[in-house]
Structure formats: C-alpha cells, structure tokens
Scaffold this motif. Sequence first.
Motif, PDB file in Angstrom:
ATOM      1  N   LEU A   1     -65.921  38.834 -22.381  1.00 30.43           N
ATOM      2  CA  LEU A   1     -66.920  37.948 -21.781  1.00 30.43           C
ATOM      3  C   LEU A   1     -66.481  37.600 -20.367  1.00 30.43           C
ATOM      4  O   LEU A   1     -65.344  37.153 -20.150  1.00 30.43           O
ATOM      5  N   GLU A   2     -67.392  37.806 -19.401  1.00 26.99           N
ATOM      6  CA  GLU A   2     -67.164  37.412 -18.016  1.00 26.99           C
ATOM      7  C   GLU A   2     -68.100  36.259 -17.683  1.00 26.99           C
ATOM      8  O   GLU A   2     -69.312  36.368 -17.875  1.00 26.99           O
ATOM      9  N   ILE A   3     -67.549  35.157 -17.185  1.00 25.14           N
ATOM     10  CA  ILE A   3     -68.356  34.015 -16.752  1.00 25.14           C
ATOM     11  C   ILE A   3     -68.482  34.091 -15.235  1.00 25.14           C
ATOM     12  O   ILE A   3     -67.496  33.953 -14.506  1.00 25.14           O
ATOM     13  N   GLY A   4     -69.701  34.331 -14.751  1.00 26.92           N
ATOM     14  CA  GLY A   4     -69.943  34.534 -13.334  1.00 26.92           C
ATOM     15  C   GLY A   4     -70.196  36.002 -13.069  1.00 26.92           C
ATOM     16  O   GLY A   4     -69.272  36.801 -12.944  1.00 26.92           O
ATOM     17  N   ALA A   5     -71.471  36.393 -13.009  1.00 29.89           N
ATOM     18  CA  ALA A   5     -71.799  37.818 -12.932  1.00 29.89           C
ATOM     19  C   ALA A   5     -71.552  38.410 -11.548  1.00 29.89           C
ATOM     20  O   ALA A   5     -71.287  39.611 -11.426  1.00 29.89           O
ATOM     21  N   GLY A   6     -71.658  37.587 -10.501  1.00 33.17           N
ATOM     22  CA  GLY A   6     -71.469  38.102  -9.150  1.00 33.17           C
ATOM     23  C   GLY A   6     -72.407  39.258  -8.863  1.00 33.17           C
ATOM     24  O   GLY A   6     -73.606  39.209  -9.148  1.00 33.17           O
ATOM     25  N   THR A   7     -71.844  40.337  -8.339  1.00 30.96           N
ATOM     26  CA  THR A   7     -72.650  41.508  -7.988  1.00 30.96           C
ATOM     27  C   THR A   7     -72.738  42.516  -9.130  1.00 30.96           C
ATOM     28  O   THR A   7     -73.472  43.502  -9.022  1.00 30.96           O
TER      29      THR A   7
ATOM     30  N   ALA B   1     -67.881  43.513 -13.646  1.00 28.29           N
ATOM     31  CA  ALA B   1     -68.302  43.944 -14.978  1.00 28.29           C
ATOM     32  C   ALA B   1     -68.177  45.457 -15.130  1.00 28.29           C
ATOM     33  O   ALA B   1     -67.828  45.954 -16.213  1.00 28.29           O
ATOM     34  N   SER B   2     -68.455  46.192 -14.059  1.00 23.20           N
ATOM     35  CA  SER B   2     -68.317  47.651 -14.135  1.00 23.20           C
ATOM     36  C   SER B   2     -66.849  48.045 -14.304  1.00 23.20           C
ATOM     37  O   SER B   2     -66.534  48.994 -15.040  1.00 23.20           O
ATOM     38  N   LEU B   3     -65.952  47.330 -13.648  1.00 24.28           N
ATOM     39  CA  LEU B   3     -64.516  47.594 -13.814  1.00 24.28           C
ATOM     40  C   LEU B   3     -64.077  47.278 -15.241  1.00 24.28           C
ATOM     41  O   LEU B   3     -63.312  48.037 -15.853  1.00 24.28           O
ATOM     42  N   LEU B   4     -64.564  46.157 -15.771  1.00 19.16           N
ATOM     43  CA  LEU B   4     -64.226  45.774 -17.139  1.00 19.16           C
ATOM     44  C   LEU B   4     -64.740  46.814 -18.135  1.00 19.16           C
ATOM     45  O   LEU B   4     -64.055  47.143 -19.115  1.00 19.16           O
ATOM     46  N   ALA B   5     -65.946  47.329 -17.893  1.00 19.83           N
ATOM     47  CA  ALA B   5     -66.506  48.343 -18.784  1.00 19.83           C
ATOM     48  C   ALA B   5     -65.635  49.589 -18.818  1.00 19.83           C
ATOM     49  O   ALA B   5     -65.417  50.192 -19.887  1.00 19.83           O
ATOM     50  N   GLN B   6     -65.121  49.978 -17.670  1.00 20.31           N
ATOM     51  CA  GLN B   6     -64.247  51.153 -17.626  1.00 20.31           C
ATOM     52  C   GLN B   6     -62.915  50.887 -18.318  1.00 20.31           C
ATOM     53  O   GLN B   6     -62.365  51.764 -18.992  1.00 20.31           O
ATOM     54  N   LEU B   7     -62.395  49.683 -18.170  1.00 23.49           N
ATOM     55  CA  LEU B   7     -61.106  49.360 -18.757  1.00 23.49           C
ATOM     56  C   LEU B   7     -61.170  49.297 -20.278  1.00 23.49           C
ATOM     57  O   LEU B   7     -60.240  49.730 -20.970  1.00 23.49           O
ATOM     58  N   THR B   8     -62.255  48.763 -20.821  1.00 28.58           N
ATOM     59  CA  THR B   8     -62.378  48.674 -22.277  1.00 28.58           C
ATOM     60  C   THR B   8     -62.913  49.967 -22.889  1.00 28.58           C
ATOM     61  O   THR B   8     -62.716  50.222 -24.081  1.00 28.58           O
ATOM     62  N   GLY B   9     -63.592  50.777 -22.071  1.00 30.69           N
ATOM     63  CA  GLY B   9     -64.040  52.081 -22.534  1.00 30.69           C
ATOM     64  C   GLY B   9     -65.466  52.144 -23.016  1.00 30.69           C
ATOM     65  O   GLY B   9     -66.007  53.236 -23.234  1.00 30.69           O
TER      66      GLY B   9
ATOM     67  N   ALA C   1     -77.666  46.740 -10.114  1.00 28.76           N
ATOM     68  CA  ALA C   1     -76.512  47.496  -9.630  1.00 28.76           C
ATOM     69  C   ALA C   1     -75.777  48.185 -10.777  1.00 28.76           C
ATOM     70  O   ALA C   1     -75.336  49.338 -10.646  1.00 28.76           O
ATOM     71  N   LEU C   2     -75.652  47.500 -11.897  1.00 28.13           N
ATOM     72  CA  LEU C   2     -74.968  48.098 -13.043  1.00 28.13           C
ATOM     73  C   LEU C   2     -75.750  49.288 -13.586  1.00 28.13           C
ATOM     74  O   LEU C   2     -75.173  50.334 -13.918  1.00 28.13           O
ATOM     75  N   ALA C   3     -77.066  49.155 -13.665  1.00 26.86           N
ATOM     76  CA  ALA C   3     -77.885  50.268 -14.145  1.00 26.86           C
ATOM     77  C   ALA C   3     -77.798  51.457 -13.193  1.00 26.86           C
ATOM     78  O   ALA C   3     -77.698  52.621 -13.625  1.00 26.86           O
ATOM     79  N   ALA C   4     -77.818  51.180 -11.903  1.00 26.34           N
ATOM     80  CA  ALA C   4     -77.806  52.255 -10.905  1.00 26.34           C
ATOM     81  C   ALA C   4     -76.480  52.997 -10.866  1.00 26.34           C
ATOM     82  O   ALA C   4     -76.432  54.161 -10.443  1.00 26.34           O
ATOM     83  N   THR C   5     -75.402  52.343 -11.302  1.00 25.36           N
ATOM     84  CA  THR C   5     -74.072  52.963 -11.246  1.00 25.36           C
ATOM     85  C   THR C   5     -73.601  53.472 -12.608  1.00 25.36           C
ATOM     86  O   THR C   5     -72.456  53.862 -12.758  1.00 25.36           O
ATOM     87  N   GLY C   6     -74.491  53.439 -13.602  1.00 22.48           N
ATOM     88  CA  GLY C   6     -74.153  54.016 -14.892  1.00 22.48           C
ATOM     89  C   GLY C   6     -73.612  53.052 -15.924  1.00 22.48           C
ATOM     90  O   GLY C   6     -73.092  53.489 -16.961  1.00 22.48           O
ATOM     91  N   TYR C   7     -73.738  51.743 -15.672  1.00 19.98           N
ATOM     92  CA  TYR C   7     -73.208  50.755 -16.608  1.00 19.98           C
ATOM     93  C   TYR C   7     -74.310  49.823 -17.117  1.00 19.98           C
ATOM     94  O   TYR C   7     -74.111  48.631 -17.318  1.00 19.98           O
TER      95      TYR C   7
END
Length: 406
Positions: free
Chosen positions: A94-100, A104-112, A133-139
């Motif tokens: 869980l990330e509190i504060g979505a920002g850009t 979240a994209s980094l976290l998605a890669q780290l957890t797999g 942004a997440l949809a456009a970058t594959g997340y």
Amino acid sequence: MHTTTTSPEALRAAMVERIRKAGHAQRSEVERVLLDTPRHEFVPDADLAVTYDPWQAVVTHRFDDGRSLSCASAPWLVAAMLDQLDVQPGNRILEIGAGTGYNASLLAQLTGRADLVTTIDIDPDVTAKASQALAATGYGDVHVITGDGGHGYPDHAPYDRMIATVSPWDIPAPWWQQLAPGARLVAPLRWRGQGRSVSFTYTDGRLVSDSLHLCGFVYLRGETEGELSGPITADDKVKLHWDRDQAVDLNTLGGVLDQPRVTAWSGITIAPNEGHDGFWLRLTVTDQRVCRISAHPDAIPEVVNPIGGYWRPALVDGGSLVYLTARRLETGDDVHWELGAIGHGPAATELTEHLCDEARAWSPERDHYEPRLVIYPADIPDSELGRPVFEKTHSRFVFTYDCISE
C-alpha cells in the motif's frame, strides 16, 4: 518542454550513478528499476534535465495559494525510501500518496505483480493523472484509489509493505490494523519540528525503526493536525512550529523578539558541507522544549539570525526563546561554522548557555550514534515505555539517541 539534446536513457543512467555515489539505491533491485523506468513519462511537462536531476523534486499540483499539493519526489529520496522498504517478490503493498504514479510503477516492478500494489490519494486530479501514466507505461493493473490515505485501504489488507509519500504527524489507527505481522512501513514522520523518513518493522504490536533519513514532504491531508504554528512578530514574518503536547503559549511570547538579544558561542564547529540535523535529533531526546523557528528572508538578520537551512531548532520556556545560530570562521583556507545560540526574554542567558552546552555534549559523539524510534499504540501503559515519550493521537513515540563505539 524538453530542451536538452541528451537522451532520456543517458540522463537516467547518469542520475542513477550519482544516486549510487551518494549512498542510495544500494539494493541491486532498486538500482535496476530506476534504470529501467522512464521517469519522464510520468512528468511529461518537466524539462528532461530537471526530471533526471537526482536532487530535484518536480511539483505537479499546487494549492490556490501556491503551496505544493503533489509532486514527484527527488530521485535520491525515492531510491533511499525504496532501500528502506526492502520489497520482496510477491509482497502486497500500500502506497499513501499517489503522486505521479512513478513510485507505484517502481513498486510494481519490485514485487513482480502490478495488481499487488495499491496507491491512494485524496485528490481526484492526482489519481486521474497517476492512473493515466500507469496505464500508458504498462502498469494499469495497479489499484489507484481516490480516498483519504489516513484510512489506508482495508479492501486489500493486510499489507506486507506500506509506504507513505506524504508526511504524517502520527501513525493513523487504520495503518496499524492493516499491517501484516512482520510487515515493513516507511513513512516521513514529524516530531519536534523534524521531518525524517523512518523505516520500521511491525513486530510484537509495535513499530521498531532501523533507519532514518532527513527529508521533507507534503503533509498528509485529512489528518487532525498535531503540529501547531503561529507568528511571534506582528508582521507574521517569524513563526514557531511546535507539537500540541508541548507547553508553548504565543500570548506569553508576545514581543519576545523586541527584548534584548543575548548571544553565546559553543566553540563547536561544523564543516561547510556538514549539517546540524544530528544535533537537533539528539536535542529531541535531551530537551522536551525543542521546536522549530521559521523566518521570512526580510526578517534576517535584523529581527532573527538563525542558522541557515530549512530546519532551524529553537527552545521555548514560558516567555523566553532561544534558537540555534552559526558564524563563519576562517583560518587560511580552512572554513568552518561555529554553532551558537541567540536568546530573548527573562531566561535568555540561561537558555543560550544551555543550548551551547547541548552542542558541546553532542560534538564528541556526532559520528558515533544510533538513533532509534519505537512506536506503540496509544493505549500502551507508561510502565512499558522508556523516555522521552512524544504523545500523538493514535500512538506514542519513544525515541533514543545512543552513542555507540566504533
């Protein structure tokens, strides 16, 4: 607008190299995701040179008065906090504060798996752009939620990892309830005027820290404010900031800076590139009166003359005030800054000497200390706590700053 001719890939590689040299992105997986992720696609309106500057945050949303509402944190701090979080494959996050959406994209890669990541923000404009942004970058499988981050997000709990990219004054009660046993929490917490990114392990019903980084973040919105502030000059150019469990009365301090200025010097020096934050950190243990002073540039040095930087410690005792200052000392090519104290009010002489004594006590151990913050639920009895205790709404902070041998 992108004005540089250097490619994003080259800028990104240079950014990561500089972050590594500064001591961050020490985990190989953190280094990898920073290298692999096109940060510029999450801040398309920013110049590429700014986007890939390791020390530069990019503000993306502002309040009507110009204050920062949301931003992409400086890359070095992103790396430092991901090092602290220690994400393992398969972790639910869980990330509190979505920002850009970048973090979240980094976290998605780290957890797999992107669907194991939930990011929440109270501002719908922020979440809308993060989702895009997440949809456009594959997340696009990251769960982007519009809501009060102080409530966490129980639908996907319990979480193995929780990270706050906004600054809370307290650990909200729902966060306690949504952490899995052994979970790690990283949050930029505030106490006694300080801001620190602290990493914790949740064990035996308490949060035990293992690292702290000096930092500053946008505050958690929706939180009942525990840090108070107010002016001590008629023109509002000098302000104090203190925690609500501290005995600060602005009425008693009225006109304090009009009283004679008392200055004392400690004989303790710091190098030009050495901060005073370690001194302030120790002071939060040794003196419960420590708070923060801020001043408009127009008030410096005629009204107040505090040490440089954003973080400026002060002590308040009734109608008396003292704050940290510094003066430049040169011996040939050698330049240092001597720490001192400036005080006003009936106890000014006593308080300035006291602050200098604290600097003298800190100096011998400045490179050999181990700070630790342990956070307990608010209902823990005094008999189970050490001292000092910083009283919050949902929790009790116990901070220690111990000198250790080499």
